[in-house]
Design an enzyme around this catalytic site. Structure first.
Site: not given
Length: 236
Positions: A101, A165, A195
């Site tokens: 990430d 995300k 996400k």
């Protein structure tokens, strides 16, 4: 009593599989990482979300389980050079990270340097593809205009990381239903998943995010949410 019913009928195992169980505090202890990993194995969470330094440690704690280890790159500011991000990504993967990430360079985005943003995203995503590692791009929406969010979505739809995300959880705001809906709309048909992370602490919020179409939820409250689920499971 709040209506906790989801549009989807989820078993406890299915709900747990949405969660990236998170421990990103600078002062986290080895015993806290052990508990993070034990809880993740117990409930069947998808991933533990941690900084790169404890990747090897958590990989050891999770040996023999299906739980992934995820490393947060250039976290939480995104303000390292591309070369640093690439090196950090490779090193995390070498140490056992199954997922990456990374945080976007928002200064470059706000300067209108979309070529840099696309290159950064493509090169980090390419490393992840090379090693069959899941790639996630953190927008940090609390600092972005609607047009900037759309720009990132359109670049992601072209580059095709595995996920985009909403947030780090360390900014001035976290995931919102409005942002998730926008991200979903702007990447429709691209195959890029969403996400949601940051401020998701209750079962109600988690179910709302799932109903909107997120595929992962990052949370420090994953265990509490699962316990809330189990307490209300007759209603679900």
């Amino acid at each position: 009593m709040e209506n906790l019913k989801s549009e989807k009928v989820l078993t406890a195992k299915e709900l747990a599989s949405y969660f990236d169980h998170t421990l990103l505090r600078a002062n986290a202890t080895v015993s806290e990482f052990k508990k993070l990993c034990d809880d993740s194995k117990r409930y069947g969470f998808c991933m533990v979300a941690i900084n790169p330094a404890p990747v090897k440690l958590c990989k050891t704690f999770l040996a023999g389980s299906q739980v992934h280890v995820g490393a947060a790159i250039a976290f939480p500011l995104g303000q390292t050079t591309l070369e640093d991000k690439l090196s950090e990504t490779r090193n995390a993967i070498k140490n056992g990270a199954d997922e990456i990430d990374y945080v976007v360079n928002l200064t470059k985005l706000k300067a209108g340097d979309t070529a840099y943003i696309e290159s950064e995203m493509a090169r980090i995503t390419d490393i992840c593809r090379e090693f069959s590692v899941v790639s996630k791009v953190i927008f940090e929406n609390c600092y972005l205009t609607e047009d900037e969010k759309k720009t990132l979505c359109h670049i992601a739809a072209k580059v095709k990381p595995d996920f985009i995300k909403t947030s780090t959880g360390f900014g001035t705001g976290g995931a919102t239903l409005e942002d998730v809906a926008l991200m979903k709309k702007e990447t429709e048909g691209s195959g890029v998943k969403i996400k949601a992370a940051g401020g998701i602490r209750t079962l109600k919020t988690a179910l709302e995010m799932i109903d909107l179409g997120v595929s992962r939820i990052g949370s420090t409250s994953s265990v509490a949410i699962m316990e809330e689920y189990m307490a209300h499971s007759p209603l679900l």
